[in-house]
Design an enzyme around this catalytic site. Structure first.
Site, mmCIF file in Angstrom:
data_model
loop_
_atom_site.group_PDB
_atom_site.id
_atom_site.type_symbol
_atom_site.label_atom_id
_atom_site.label_comp_id
_atom_site.label_asym_id
_atom_site.label_seq_id
_atom_site.Cartn_x
_atom_site.Cartn_y
_atom_site.Cartn_z
ATOM 1 N N GLU A 127 10.948 -11.615 45.369
ATOM 2 C CA GLU A 127 9.586 -11.369 44.860
ATOM 3 C C GLU A 127 9.468 -11.992 43.478
ATOM 4 O O GLU A 127 10.393 -11.858 42.673
ATOM 5 C CB GLU A 127 9.339 -9.860 44.690
ATOM 6 C CG GLU A 127 9.473 -9.038 45.938
ATOM 7 C CD GLU A 127 9.622 -7.543 45.608
ATOM 8 O OE1 GLU A 127 9.526 -7.162 44.424
ATOM 9 O OE2 GLU A 127 9.847 -6.770 46.547
ATOM 10 N N LYS A 129 8.907 -12.264 39.699
ATOM 11 C CA LYS A 129 9.024 -11.217 38.673
ATOM 12 C C LYS A 129 7.793 -11.308 37.775
ATOM 13 O O LYS A 129 7.634 -12.242 36.989
ATOM 14 C CB LYS A 129 10.306 -11.424 37.859
ATOM 15 C CG LYS A 129 10.550 -10.316 36.863
ATOM 16 C CD LYS A 129 11.941 -10.440 36.260
ATOM 17 C CE LYS A 129 12.282 -9.253 35.399
ATOM 18 N NZ LYS A 129 11.426 -9.115 34.233
ATOM 19 N N ASP A 131 5.214 -10.683 34.882
ATOM 20 C CA ASP A 131 5.365 -10.396 33.458
ATOM 21 C C ASP A 131 4.234 -9.482 32.985
ATOM 22 O O ASP A 131 3.236 -9.925 32.436
ATOM 23 C CB ASP A 131 5.341 -11.726 32.690
ATOM 24 C CG ASP A 131 6.063 -11.616 31.367
ATOM 25 O OD1 ASP A 131 6.598 -10.533 31.073
ATOM 26 O OD2 ASP A 131 6.084 -12.616 30.640
ATOM 27 N N TYR A 238 5.799 -2.832 44.067
ATOM 28 C CA TYR A 238 7.026 -3.489 44.512
ATOM 29 C C TYR A 238 8.260 -2.602 44.657
ATOM 30 O O TYR A 238 9.330 -3.085 44.994
ATOM 31 C CB TYR A 238 7.373 -4.663 43.603
ATOM 32 C CG TYR A 238 7.463 -4.306 42.123
ATOM 33 C CD1 TYR A 238 8.392 -3.388 41.646
ATOM 34 C CD2 TYR A 238 6.623 -4.924 41.201
ATOM 35 C CE1 TYR A 238 8.470 -3.080 40.312
ATOM 36 C CE2 TYR A 238 6.696 -4.615 39.852
ATOM 37 C CZ TYR A 238 7.627 -3.689 39.412
ATOM 38 O OH TYR A 238 7.704 -3.381 38.091
ATOM 39 N N LYS A 326 16.117 -15.411 36.139
ATOM 40 C CA LYS A 326 15.075 -15.828 35.199
ATOM 41 C C LYS A 326 14.919 -17.340 35.201
ATOM 42 O O LYS A 326 15.888 -18.066 35.375
ATOM 43 C CB LYS A 326 15.439 -15.372 33.771
ATOM 44 C CG LYS A 326 15.557 -13.858 33.602
ATOM 45 C CD LYS A 326 14.239 -13.177 33.738
ATOM 46 C CE LYS A 326 13.650 -12.504 32.550
ATOM 47 N NZ LYS A 326 14.349 -12.099 31.425
ATOM 48 N N CYS A 420 1.091 -25.193 -3.740
ATOM 49 C CA CYS A 420 0.417 -24.472 -2.662
ATOM 50 C C CYS A 420 -0.768 -25.297 -2.159
ATOM 51 O O CYS A 420 -1.610 -25.723 -2.954
ATOM 52 C CB CYS A 420 -0.076 -23.132 -3.190
ATOM 53 S SG CYS A 420 -1.180 -22.288 -2.059
ATOM 54 N N CYS A 423 -4.270 -23.574 -3.160
ATOM 55 C CA CYS A 423 -4.789 -23.437 -4.521
ATOM 56 C C CYS A 423 -4.157 -24.389 -5.520
ATOM 57 O O CYS A 423 -4.586 -24.443 -6.669
ATOM 58 C CB CYS A 423 -4.621 -21.997 -4.999
ATOM 59 S SG CYS A 423 -2.899 -21.554 -5.297
ATOM 60 N N CYS A 438 3.946 -19.596 -2.914
ATOM 61 C CA CYS A 438 2.913 -19.985 -3.865
ATOM 62 C C CYS A 438 2.927 -18.981 -5.011
ATOM 63 O O CYS A 438 3.033 -17.780 -4.792
ATOM 64 C CB CYS A 438 1.562 -19.945 -3.156
ATOM 65 S SG CYS A 438 0.155 -19.884 -4.265
ATOM 66 N N CYS A 444 -5.144 -17.642 -5.605
ATOM 67 C CA CYS A 444 -4.964 -18.382 -4.353
ATOM 68 C C CYS A 444 -5.873 -17.801 -3.263
ATOM 69 O O CYS A 444 -5.751 -16.630 -2.924
ATOM 70 C CB CYS A 444 -3.507 -18.310 -3.907
ATOM 71 S SG CYS A 444 -3.235 -19.114 -2.318
#
Ligand code: IVH
Length: 691
Positions: A127, A129, A131, A238, A326, A420, A423, A438, A444
């Site tokens: 089956e 799997k 998620d 299931y 998996k 940064c 700014c 920064c 900023c």
């Protein structure tokens, strides 16, 4: 368990303390979960346990960036969350062991056969799997009576009312059903429903979900059933839990009964006569995966014969009769257009790869995290590179590697910015840390909203009626960009009163709440600035040490001079230390921060700190000068200590000087003290005086 009261309040923790505290809480809560659920022997009262969880949640709310992978608030298989009643599963809800390749699967088969003493092939049901999140549905005499999340496998949350709103959960089973049966399945959201939901959420300014699984879990675990009812959830059944009578001899037959009762069973499920068919089924589903309407992360193989399942039983929390094979992480190749820098709440600069959009296992990926400066250098990732992108589970897409032979000719290694991008303030990376930050602080824009939220928060300016939403709203309006703007809001009272959700009274109340805070103690003021590592405790230390705003401001500016006495003195204040000193000097080293600070302070009455330690000290209020070389104390240490005890330390001797402490090889200052008749003492006498 140590008493909770002995820990500092969540609101006062600075970031490093908060990280430590979250680690401690994760360990502590996990230990209590085991004591309670596994050993049925709780060590603390429920209320104490709840208090630990609340503390964890409060710290996480303040520092979302510190939320741990093993956070008790998000742990799958953790204890049931408060808010929902708890339900004990009659048969435990188990997990599955994983296989990652054909060898792992062969190993699983060999073990099962050895256990059964069997050589003939085994029949499997395969089956996909799903998620999503697993749930248990209880039916009595064919009627749905209870539904619960998995929780820790033994006990989950009662989500009966929510599950009744899910279309594929039958309220009544069709045909014959046992008097009692627990049916297990996976609640999930289709990819299309997930995208539509996120679009609607984003449009409404509400929370968007990271992936369909989070959306399904978040939608089911709603205290308001109406919210769940409005969310498109589905279910594939299931597995079985306890039942009052056997319902099938094989798992395949059980799936047929589930269908007959009215459940959806995944249509790709298949019976495989022997393990020989497993590998090609795995490949087949792997290829179909991206085209499916819902997320799957592997295939579950279950031995079909229920009598064999019964004989095989369990090891730990996983059955010997089933395994989840998996899929490998999904990967794709694409071109990295550019590396962009995002600025976080605390000023952390995070590099993000902007990609040519590429389909990775059914999801269009156009960005990937690059983590930090070192990661980029280690993988030598450059703009224009062809890269392999990977999506593993719900993790944000990552760059696995660069295809060096596809690199454009004139490419240059990436240079991480030293300013940064939001700014222009300089960005610093303390030795030993991976994150560059920064230093723009108050100016900023990327950090402003969060900092404003901090600025008006309870332990800071504590302004009633100015919550996160309002701050965001006023920020967008352009009314609230710097802390000083908070105190200009009363000028807009009439405009505020006319806004949706406001009125004359609430606007007036806001103005009054703001006016009330124009007078503020120094320690709250310092804390409110939101300088990194300056939580309430450090703010209090600083306030008590320097006593008043102008003194503090002046000394911080002096301390920005690298190697200055003032800088060393700052780091010598008990409880401050060099790291915190550096945060302060970084902040004051940025001229625009000082300008914003002055603008703010000009409109306030910042009250002096009570120098509690110094009140009864013999040097409180005295002006002291140190001269010559001190033997036991460094000059900055001596200065810091004297100031903590309420003295003012100056460099030159005058009539106003009360004490001159004379070290070895003292020169003109000692002579001047003698001339002026100022009291002098040796270092030893000084230390004795201070005790
Ligand atoms: S059987 C004792 N079948 O996978 C075995 N689980 O890793 C019970 N899952 O908690 C689970 N699809 O949430 C089974 N077809 C499937 C599944 C499935 C998804 C999830 C389920 C379980 C987890 C175990």
């Amino acid at each position: 368990m140590p008493e909770l009261e002995s820990f500092p309040p969540a609101e006062t923790l600075a970031e490093p303390e908060a990280a430590e505290e979250l680690a401690r809480l994760a360990r502590e809560i996990a230990r209590h979960d085991v004591a309670y659920h596994t050993h049925d022997a709780p060590e603390i009262a429920d209320a104490e346990y709840d208090a630990l969880r609340r503390r964890n949640a409060a710290i996480e709310a303040r520092f979302p960036g510190l939320i741990r992978v093993d956070s008790p608030s998000s742990r799958v298989g953790g204890a049931a969350e408060s808010g929902f009643a708890k339900i004990r599963h009659r048969a435990p809800m188990l997990s599955l062991d994983n296989a990652f390749d054909a060898a792992d699967f062969a190993d699983f088969c060999a073990k099962a056969k050895r256990f059964l003493g069997r050589i003939e092939p085994l029949t499997f049901v395969a089956e996909p799997k799903i998620d999503g999140l697993s749930i248990s549905l209880t039916y009595e005499h064919g009627h749905f009576v209870r539904g619960a999340t998995r929780g820790d496998g033994t006990e989950g949350e009662d989500v009966t009312a929510n599950l009744r709103t899910v279309k594929s959960v039958p309220g009544t089973l069709t045909g014959d059903a046992p008097a009692f049966i627990e049916i297990r399945g996976e609640v999930f959201m289709t990819k299309a429903d997930f995208l539509a939901l996120n679009q609607a959420q984003a449009g409404a300014g509400a929370k968007v979900f990271a992936n369909p699984r989070n959306a399904a879990a978040g939608s089911l675990r709603q205290l308001d059933v109406k919210v769940t009812a409005a969310r498109p959830l589905s279910l594939f059944a299931y597995a079985q839990g306890e039942s009052s009578e056997p319902v099938a001899a094989t798992h395949w037959d059980y799936l047929q009964r589930l269908k007959a009762w009215g459940f959806d069973v995944n249509p790709l499920s298949r019976r495989l006569d022997s393990e020989a068919g497993v590998e090609s089924f795995q490949t087949e589903i792997g290829l179909a995966r991206s085209g499916l309407g819902y997320d799957i992360d592997g295939v579950v193989y279950k031995i079909d014969d229920l009598a064999l399942q019964h004989r095989l039983g369990f090891v730990g929390r996983a059955p010997r009769w089933a395994i989840a094979w998996k899929f490998p992480a999904e990967q794709a190749t694409t071109v990295l257009r550019e590396i962009r820098i995002q600025v976080g709440r605390t000023g952390a600069l995070t590099p993000v790869a902007e990609l040519e959009p590429v389909n990775v296992g059914g999801v269009l990926v156009s960005r990937a995290t690059l983590h930090n400066e070192d990661e980029i250098a280690r993988k030598d990732i450059r703009a224009g590179d062809t890269v392999i992108v990977q999506r593993a589970g719900d993790v944000i897409p990552q760059i696995v590697s660069v295809l060096a032979d596809r690199r454009p000719e004139r490419s240059a290694p990436y240079v991480f910015p030293s300013a940064c991008p939001a700014c222009g303030s300089h960005a610093v990376r303390p030795p030993g840390e991976v994150v560059k930050r920064c230093t723009g602080g108050l100016i900023c824009p990327a950090q402003r909203v969060e900092r404003l939220v901090h600025f008006v928060s309870r332990p800071a300016f504590d302004i009633d009626g100015l919550g996160d939403k309002t701050i965001q709203e006023f920020f967008r309006e352009g009314w609230l960009h710097s802390p000083a703007d908070v105190f200009r809001l009363p000028e807009r009272e009439a405009e505020i009163a006319m806004r949706e959700g406001w009125g004359k009274l609430s606007a007036r109340n806001l103005s009054a709440a703001i006016a009330l805070r124009r007078t503020i103690p120094l320690e709250r003021f310092i804390y409110a600035l939101g300088i990194r590592r300056i939580g309430s405790t450090n703010a209090r230390l600083l306030a008590r040490h320097y006593g008043n705003f102008s003194e503090w401001r002046a000394r911080m500016l002096d301390a920005t001079q690298l190697g200055s006495d003032e800088r060393l003195a700052l780091g010598s204040i008990a409880g401050i230390g060099p790291t915190i000193a550096e945060e302060l000097t970084d902040f004051f080293g940025e001229a625009r921060n000082v300008a914003a600070l002055d603008e703010l302070a000009a409109g306030l009455n910042i009250t002096d700190a009570s120098r509690s330690e110094s009140a009864d000290s013999p040097i409180a209020g005295k002006t002291v000068v140190f001269t010559g070389t001190l033997q036991t104390l460094s000059r900055p240490e001596a200065k810091a200590r004297a100031e903590t005890l309420g003295a003012k330390v100056t460099d030159s001797v005058s009539k106003k000087t009360d004490i001159v402490v004379v070290g070895a090889d003292a020169g003109s200052k000692a002579r001047k003290a003698a001339e002026l008749g100022v009291q002098t003492m040796t270092e030893a006498e000084w230390i004795e005086l201070l005790g």
